[in-house]
Design a protein around this motif. Structure first.
Motif, PDB file in Angstrom:
ATOM      1  N   GLU A  58      11.580   7.341   8.177  1.00 15.84           N
ATOM      2  CA  GLU A  58      12.446   6.749   9.197  1.00 15.84           C
ATOM      3  C   GLU A  58      12.408   5.232   9.059  1.00 15.84           C
ATOM      4  OE1 GLU A  58      11.601   8.264  13.072  1.00 15.84           O
ATOM      5  OE2 GLU A  58      11.556  10.350  12.405  1.00 15.84           O
ATOM      6  N   GLU A  59      13.283   4.548   9.783  1.00 17.40           N
ATOM      7  CA  GLU A  59      13.442   3.102   9.616  1.00 17.40           C
ATOM      8  C   GLU A  59      12.190   2.315   9.953  1.00 17.40           C
ATOM      9  OE1 GLU A  59      16.792   1.679  11.765  1.00 17.40           O
ATOM     10  OE2 GLU A  59      18.273   2.720  10.502  1.00 17.40           O
ATOM     11  N   ASP A  60      11.367   2.843  10.871  1.00 18.08           N
ATOM     12  CA  ASP A  60      10.198   2.076  11.281  1.00 18.08           C
ATOM     13  C   ASP A  60       8.955   2.387  10.445  1.00 18.08           C
ATOM     14  OD1 ASP A  60       9.903   4.616  12.261  1.00 18.08           O
ATOM     15  OD2 ASP A  60       9.299   4.017  14.292  1.00 18.08           O
ATOM     16  N   TRP A  61       9.090   3.178   9.395  1.00 16.33           N
ATOM     17  CA  TRP A  61       7.954   3.420   8.515  1.00 16.33           C
ATOM     18  C   TRP A  61       7.700   2.166   7.683  1.00 16.33           C
ATOM     19  CZ3 TRP A  61       7.380   8.943   6.129  1.00 16.33           C
ATOM     20  CH2 TRP A  61       7.475   9.892   7.164  1.00 16.33           C
ATOM     21  N   ALA A  62       6.443   1.814   7.518  1.00 12.37           N
ATOM     22  CA  ALA A  62       6.095   0.592   6.798  1.00 12.37           C
ATOM     23  C   ALA A  62       5.330   0.919   5.521  1.00 12.37           C
ATOM     24  CB  ALA A  62       5.255  -0.327   7.692  1.00 12.37           C
ATOM     25  N   PRO A  63       5.791   0.459   4.372  1.00 10.00           N
ATOM     26  CA  PRO A  63       5.083   0.740   3.126  1.00 10.00           C
ATOM     27  C   PRO A  63       3.870  -0.175   2.956  1.00 10.00           C
ATOM     28  CG  PRO A  63       6.975  -0.637   2.659  1.00 10.00           C
ATOM     29  CD  PRO A  63       7.047  -0.297   4.135  1.00 10.00           C
ATOM     30  N   TYR A  64       2.884   0.318   2.229  1.00  6.75           N
ATOM     31  CA  TYR A  64       1.751  -0.531   1.855  1.00  6.75           C
ATOM     32  C   TYR A  64       2.203  -1.427   0.721  1.00  6.75           C
ATOM     33  CZ  TYR A  64      -2.796  -2.048   0.148  1.00  6.75           C
ATOM     34  OH  TYR A  64      -3.863  -2.810  -0.264  1.00  6.75           O
ATOM     35  N   THR A  65       2.046  -2.737   0.922  1.00  5.23           N
ATOM     36  CA  THR A  65       2.558  -3.704  -0.042  1.00  5.23           C
ATOM     37  C   THR A  65       1.475  -4.248  -0.976  1.00  5.23           C
ATOM     38  OG1 THR A  65       2.258  -5.505   1.567  1.00  5.23           O
ATOM     39  CG2 THR A  65       4.399  -4.395   1.525  1.00  5.23           C
ATOM     40  N   GLY A  66       0.219  -3.852  -0.734  1.00 11.26           N
ATOM     41  CA  GLY A  66      -0.860  -4.294  -1.606  1.00 11.26           C
ATOM     42  C   GLY A  66      -1.629  -5.471  -1.040  1.00 11.26           C
ATOM     43  N   GLN A  67      -2.969  -5.476  -1.267  1.00  9.21           N
ATOM     44  CA  GLN A  67      -3.878  -6.541  -0.860  1.00  9.21           C
ATOM     45  C   GLN A  67      -3.934  -6.733   0.666  1.00  9.21           C
ATOM     46  OE1 GLN A  67      -6.027  -8.365  -2.935  1.00  9.21           O
ATOM     47  NE2 GLN A  67      -5.383  -6.817  -4.401  1.00  9.21           N
ATOM     48  N   TYR A  68      -5.143  -6.892   1.154  1.00  8.83           N
ATOM     49  CA  TYR A  68      -5.425  -7.147   2.576  1.00  8.83           C
ATOM     50  C   TYR A  68      -4.897  -6.046   3.489  1.00  8.83           C
ATOM     51  CZ  TYR A  68      -5.734 -11.654   0.246  1.00  8.83           C
ATOM     52  OH  TYR A  68      -6.007 -12.653  -0.657  1.00  8.83           O
ATOM     53  N   TYR A  69      -4.756  -4.813   2.975  1.00  3.65           N
ATOM     54  CA  TYR A  69      -4.248  -3.693   3.765  1.00  3.65           C
ATOM     55  C   TYR A  69      -2.885  -4.020   4.371  1.00  3.65           C
ATOM     56  CZ  TYR A  69      -9.130  -2.177   3.454  1.00  3.65           C
ATOM     57  OH  TYR A  69     -10.372  -1.806   3.002  1.00  3.65           O
ATOM     58  N   GLY A  70      -2.026  -4.652   3.581  1.00  6.05           N
ATOM     59  CA  GLY A  70      -0.743  -5.104   4.112  1.00  6.05           C
ATOM     60  C   GLY A  70       0.310  -4.020   4.196  1.00  6.05           C
ATOM     61  N   PHE A  71       0.838  -3.804   5.410  1.00  2.12           N
ATOM     62  CA  PHE A  71       1.954  -2.886   5.642  1.00  2.12           C
ATOM     63  C   PHE A  71       3.089  -3.695   6.267  1.00  2.12           C
ATOM     64  CE2 PHE A  71      -1.634  -0.040   5.447  1.00  2.12           C
ATOM     65  CZ  PHE A  71      -1.145   1.107   4.859  1.00  2.12           C
ATOM     66  N   SER A  72       4.286  -3.535   5.744  1.00  3.79           N
ATOM     67  CA  SER A  72       5.418  -4.292   6.270  1.00  3.79           C
ATOM     68  C   SER A  72       6.685  -3.455   6.189  1.00  3.79           C
ATOM     69  CB  SER A  72       5.601  -5.588   5.475  1.00  3.79           C
ATOM     70  OG  SER A  72       6.783  -6.255   5.872  1.00  3.79           O
ATOM     71  N   VAL A  73       7.389  -3.356   7.303  1.00  2.00           N
ATOM     72  CA  VAL A  73       8.625  -2.570   7.341  1.00  2.00           C
ATOM     73  C   VAL A  73       9.633  -3.095   6.321  1.00  2.00           C
ATOM     74  CG1 VAL A  73      10.597  -1.917   8.774  1.00  2.00           C
ATOM     75  CG2 VAL A  73       8.299  -1.897   9.748  1.00  2.00           C
TER      76      VAL A  73
END
Length: 207
Positions: A58-73
């Motif tokens: 869904e639109e509000d799911w945030a992928p893991y972008t790498g390093q520092y446990y970063g998740f961003s929609v």
């Protein structure tokens, strides 16, 4: 009735002091063996053994972008491609009333996509594994200072490692250059190194 405890009342692996006081091993105390995923190999096993679900983001799911446990929609997911062409990424799924959940997106070489749920308690392990499969894994550095050792991490350690730091009386220091730091006794350095060796990270030992 005699309610006194005897050695047979305690599980295998519990040692005893000279005063007949039961003492847990380090691994048992911090539940080091509870995490089902700690390496790329165990992550693959986890994916194959867990229930497979349809991938319906869904639109509000945030992928893991790498390093520092970063998740961003709005971020680009860190995608790991394995030798057989399987592509893996991790996503945070917000829950309105309760803790967020996490799903691995697993896309096979034939184009089929499925989802595998990862418990929130293991999401740090999943992040560290994905990072380790890139050319930029997370790092742990130990630096000796007289009779003390400075422990520096560029990530927040999982529960087991944090529990051992508390157990040895590690002193929390200010965050420096995006690193988390603790001061520990040099006599505890070996045991701390051992618990971090269980993680898929690079350890730099300057002690």
């Amino acid at each position: 009735m005699n309610s006194a405890l005897v050695k047979s009342d305690f599980p295998v692996g519990v040692s005893w002091t000279g005063s007949e006081i039961p003492v847990q091993s380090k691994d048992e105390y911090i539940s080091l063996d509870e995490a089902p995923i700690t390496t790329p190999a165990t992550l693959r096993e986890y994916i194959e053994q867990r229930p497979q679900e349809s991938w319906e983001p869904e639109e509000d799911w945030a992928p893991y972008t790498g390093q520092y446990y970063g998740f961003s929609v709005d971020g680009e997911p860190l995608v790991i491609e394995e030798a057989d062409g399987t592509a893996i990424s991790l996503w945070r799924v917000p829950v309105e009333y309760g803790a967020d959940t996490y799903q691995l997106k697993v896309q096979s070489s034939d184009g089929k996509t499925r989802a595998v749920t990862v418990s929130p308690k293991y999401r740090k392990h999943a992040c560290l594994i994905l990072d380790s499969m890139t050319e930029d894994p997370q790092t742990v550095e130990l630096t000796g200072y007289d009779e003390e050792v400075l422990l520096s991490c560029d990530f927040a350690p999982p529960r087991a490692q944090m529990r051992w730091l508390y157990a040895v009386g590690a002193e929390w220091l200010e965050t420096s250059s995006y690193q988390l730091q603790w001061r520990i006794s040099d006599t505890d350095a070996d045991s701390v190194r051992e618990v971090f060796d269980e993680l898929p990270v690079t350890i730099i030992d300057n002690t």
